[in-house]
Design an enzyme around this catalytic site. Structure first.
Site, short mmCIF file in Angstrom:
data_model
loop_
_atom_site.label_atom_id
_atom_site.label_comp_id
_atom_site.label_asym_id
_atom_site.label_seq_id
_atom_site.Cartn_x
_atom_site.Cartn_y
_atom_site.Cartn_z
N LYS A 30 16.26 -7.90 30.05
CA LYS A 30 17.20 -8.87 30.54
C LYS A 30 16.91 -9.84 29.06
O LYS A 30 16.23 -10.27 28.92
CB LYS A 30 16.78 -9.29 31.33
CG LYS A 30 17.98 -10.31 32.13
CD LYS A 30 18.12 -11.59 31.13
CE LYS A 30 17.43 -13.01 31.30
NZ LYS A 30 17.27 -13.87 30.17
N GLU B 6 3.64 -11.39 25.77
CA GLU B 6 4.50 -11.53 24.11
C GLU B 6 3.88 -12.75 24.17
O GLU B 6 5.58 -12.80 24.25
CB GLU B 6 5.16 -10.47 23.74
CG GLU B 6 4.58 -9.25 23.45
CD GLU B 6 2.98 -8.13 22.55
OE1 GLU B 6 2.69 -9.94 21.92
OE2 GLU B 6 2.71 -7.60 22.88
N CYS C 246 7.13 -20.35 15.01
CA CYS C 246 6.72 -22.20 15.25
C CYS C 246 6.43 -22.87 14.74
O CYS C 246 6.29 -22.62 13.26
CB CYS C 246 5.96 -21.99 16.68
SG CYS C 246 6.15 -20.57 16.92
N GLU D 24 3.85 -25.15 20.75
CA GLU D 24 4.57 -24.59 19.99
C GLU D 24 5.08 -25.03 19.15
O GLU D 24 5.74 -25.83 20.48
CB GLU D 24 4.33 -23.16 20.27
CG GLU D 24 5.37 -22.31 19.71
CD GLU D 24 5.66 -20.88 20.11
OE1 GLU D 24 5.67 -19.63 19.74
OE2 GLU D 24 6.13 -21.09 21.28
P1 NAD Z 1 11.62 -18.06 26.94
O1 NAD Z 1 10.38 -17.80 28.09
O2 NAD Z 1 12.38 -19.26 27.41
O3 NAD Z 1 13.01 -17.02 27.55
C1 NAD Z 1 12.13 -15.48 27.70
C2 NAD Z 1 12.94 -14.47 28.08
O4 NAD Z 1 12.86 -14.62 29.47
C3 NAD Z 1 14.68 -15.00 28.43
O5 NAD Z 1 15.57 -14.02 28.20
C4 NAD Z 1 14.54 -15.82 28.88
O6 NAD Z 1 16.06 -15.99 30.06
C5 NAD Z 1 14.34 -15.35 30.15
N1 NAD Z 1 13.45 -16.60 31.66
C6 NAD Z 1 13.16 -17.67 31.60
N2 NAD Z 1 12.70 -17.99 32.46
C7 NAD Z 1 12.10 -16.97 33.61
C8 NAD Z 1 11.64 -16.35 34.16
N3 NAD Z 1 11.74 -17.45 35.55
N4 NAD Z 1 11.96 -15.27 35.33
C9 NAD Z 1 12.03 -14.52 34.58
N5 NAD Z 1 12.73 -14.35 33.47
C10 NAD Z 1 12.74 -15.74 32.82
O7 NAD Z 1 11.74 -18.01 25.71
P2 NAD Z 1 12.37 -18.34 24.21
O8 NAD Z 1 12.57 -19.43 24.26
O9 NAD Z 1 13.40 -16.88 24.58
O10 NAD Z 1 11.42 -17.77 23.14
C11 NAD Z 1 10.70 -18.50 22.18
C12 NAD Z 1 9.46 -18.20 22.76
O11 NAD Z 1 8.93 -16.32 22.26
C13 NAD Z 1 8.83 -18.64 21.66
O12 NAD Z 1 7.26 -18.83 22.33
C14 NAD Z 1 7.55 -17.57 21.12
O13 NAD Z 1 6.21 -17.65 19.84
C15 NAD Z 1 7.60 -16.30 22.30
N6 NAD Z 1 7.28 -15.36 20.52
C16 NAD Z 1 6.51 -14.25 21.21
C17 NAD Z 1 6.57 -13.26 19.77
C18 NAD Z 1 5.31 -12.46 20.04
O14 NAD Z 1 5.43 -11.16 19.81
N7 NAD Z 1 4.50 -12.91 20.87
C19 NAD Z 1 7.92 -12.84 19.72
C20 NAD Z 1 8.87 -13.48 19.67
C21 NAD Z 1 9.05 -14.72 20.49
#
Ligand code: NAD
Length: 548
Positions: free
Chosen positions: A186, A261, A327, A438
């Site tokens: 997803k 992550e 970030c 962040e």
């Molecule tokens: P997000 O948490 O908004 O969304 C991530 C995913 O989760 C998307 O596919 C979204 O549709 C899904 N999602 C949202 N609500 C959900 C729910 N209630 N249940 C299940 N799935 C749900 O994050 P984003 O804005 O897409 O990405 C940015 C974030 O990702 C930042 O915080 C960044 O630090 C993090 N990130 C971390 C790493 C790492 O290696 N730790 C790598 C890349 C990005």
């Protein structure tokens, strides 16, 4: 391919392209122009149900012999074929990625190489698994024999963010399939197009139906039912800490394992024993020919991409630095620092003054443009929502007394698109939102320190623990600090190198579990103990002292 892909793709379930049951679609907005360029299917719980059933059938088909219990070498062939197709389609995939999430085309092309490399790497590990599937465990009693079996966990849900759309998916799909799991991917609704192309690649290489299913859709509508589904055996998630918390809560109801992550706020500590230009190059990951700052000359190189939202995060090409924090990067330098502008002619300047001055020149020279423009080093952020969030965090910092040393707004030459200038912020208090939260945009906060202890304290004064870096010529200091920084990844005199072979992941609220390397494969394996009694004597009742 790009245009066709944008308009035609459906959900990929059970080896077929299917319209979402409720018929909903989500517009795809080009973040560089704010124009709608097509739409993607929006899965809901009904589609999740079908995908989970398909994945479960694929797991057990022919008693597992077609996939989950097939030799790793069989799965390796598919993984290699996927890697080869990605390489073949690299140019089209990179364009699609840039269009969808705004990252510079060069960076997107780099990502595609990483994606192909990740599938190749896990093909090797799938083959190697054949020799390790069963291993003996030595016991203190000869009357018992024990071995362990490494088995695929089962059906896994893989939920990914928008910043490295296809690469984050590859980090999960490749090891999951190598282990023998079947999967439902997803991707983020903000950048799903290349993941739909991954489904097309799987179809082309003839992967068995149901082994990989791709459901695009909104988090609450498609991600949440996947996370809570009782027949999904594990969730691997990359995204924000807030969403990670929801996923963990949903998974806990059915005692489902998760790897998370999450967000980050990664410190870089620069000591005054370094040559500034070199430190700069290492921090911002400029390659050999792209050294910094020769007056008006543009820095080239990955760094810039990094500074972008993107990611390589947070500085992403600081990337992979920050993949992390994609970030907001925190940078620490020895105090006192001088106003880099005011003191620019001073001969008494110290490292922080000189560093800041060069930082500003560097930021001024970053080419911010449409990601397709030659030489683009910073594209738009992914969406209007992210754009507004970054602007708000910057204006809050300003109102709280921080100094916007450079940037902070929309580049004047770009009237449309979600563009944010590379932004450097000083006079930051550790209590400020900009320091603690962040940002996930091209924003760098700078603070100074007097002693190593103070630097470490500042670096660890965060709920996050994804990455950190130390830049110094003193190897003992570097080692000390690498042990002291509370993070899952520490770089010494570099930033963001990211190798498939090395573990990736955070501590504290940056999550738990490790991706990549053998640890990435272990995420999708379950260990079964098999113990056999091999004596003709009766085992009998418990006798003390125990012989176990
Ligand atoms: P997000 O948490 O908004 O969304 C991530 C995913 O989760 C998307 O596919 C979204 O549709 C899904 N999602 C949202 N609500 C959900 C729910 N209630 N249940 C299940 N799935 C749900 O994050 P984003 O804005 O897409 O990405 C940015 C974030 O990702 C930042 O915080 C960044 O630090 C993090 N990130 C971390 C790493 C790492 O290696 N730790 C790598 C890349 C990005």
């Amino acid at each position: 391919m790009a245009a066709a892909a944008i308009s035609n793709r459906q959900l990929f379930i059970d080896g077929e392209w299917r319209k979402p049951i409720l018929g909903k679609r989500i517009p795809v907005i080009n973040p560089a122009t704010e124009e709608s360029i097509g739409d993607i299917p929006a899965a809901t719980a009904e589609d999740v149900e079908l995908a989970v059933e398909a994945a479960r059938r694929a797991l057990t088909r022919n008693k597992g012999k077609d996939w989950s219990r097939a030799p790793g070498a069989v799965r390796a062939k598919y993984l290699r074929a996927i890697g080869a197709k990605i390489t073949e389609k690299k140019s089209d995939l990179a364009k699609l990625e840039s269009l969808d999430c705004g990252k510079p085309l060069d960076e997107a092309a780099w990502d595609m190489d990483d994606v192909a490399g990740c599938f190749e790497y896990y093909a090797d590990l799938a083959e190697a698994l054949d020799g390790k599937q069963r291993s003996q465990v030595s016991l203190p009693m000869e009357t018992f024999k024990c071995h362990i079996l490494r088995e695929p966990i089962g059906v896994v849900g893989l939920i990914t963010p928008w910043n490295y759309p296809l690469l984050m998916a590859a980090w999960k799909v490749a090891p999951a399939l190598a282990a023998g799991c079947t999967a439902i991917l997803k991707p983020s609704e903000l950048s799903s197009m290349t993941c739909l192309e991954l489904a097309a690649v799987c179809e082309e290489v003839g992967i068995p139906a149901g082994v990989l299913n791709v459901l695009t859709g909104l988090g609450p509508e498609a991600g949440a039912p996947l996370a809570s589904h009782p027949h999904v055996d594990k969730i691997a998630f990359t995204g924000s800490t807030d969403t990670g918390r929801k996923i963990m809560t949903a998974a806990a109801q059915v005692v489902k394992p998760v790897t998370l992550e999450l967000g980050g706020k990664s410190p870089i500590i620069v000591f005054d024993d370094v040559e500034i230009d070199k430190a700069f190059a290492n921090i911002f990951w400029l390659n050999g020919d792209c050294w910094i700052i020769s007056d008006k000359k543009l820095l080239n190189g990955h760094f810039l991409g990094a500074f972008g939202q993107m990611v390589r995060s947070a500085v992403q090409h600081l990337a992979f630095w920050c993949i992390i924090d994609a970030c907001c990067l925190k940078l620490y330098m020895p105090r006192p620092f001088q106003d880099p502008i005011k003191d620019s002619d001073s001969t008494e300047e110290n490292i922080s003054g000189e560093f800041l001055r060069k930082l500003v020149i560097w930021a001024q020279n970053i080419k911010v443009s449409d990601p397709f423009e030659e030489g683009c080093r910073l594209g738009p952020v992914v969406s209007e929502g992210q754009y507004e969030k970054i602007k708000k965090i910057i204006s809050t910092a300003k109102s709280q007394g921080a100094t916007i040393l450079y940037g902070g707004g929309r580049p004047q030459h770009l009237g449309k698109g979600y563009f944010v200038e590379p932004t450097i912020i000083t006079d930051v208090e550790t209590s400020m939102q900009i320091w603690r939260e962040e940002v996930f945009g091209p924003v760098l906060c700078v603070k100074t320190f007097k002693t190593e202890e103070e630097a470490i304290e500042l670096a660890n004064d965060t709920h996050y623990g994804l990455g950190g870096a130390v830049i110094s010529k003193d190897p003992e200091r570097c080692n000390r600090i690498s042990e002291e920084i509370q993070a899952g990844i520490v770089w010494i005199n570099c930033s963001q190198p990211c190798f498939c072979q090395a573990p990736w992941g955070g501590n504290k609220r940056s999550g738990f579990g490790r991706e990549l390397g053998e640890w990435g494969l272990d995420n999708y394996l379950s260990i079964k103990q098999v113990t056999e009694y091999v004596s003709d004597d009766a085992w009998g009742w418990y006798q003390s002292p125990s012989k176990l």
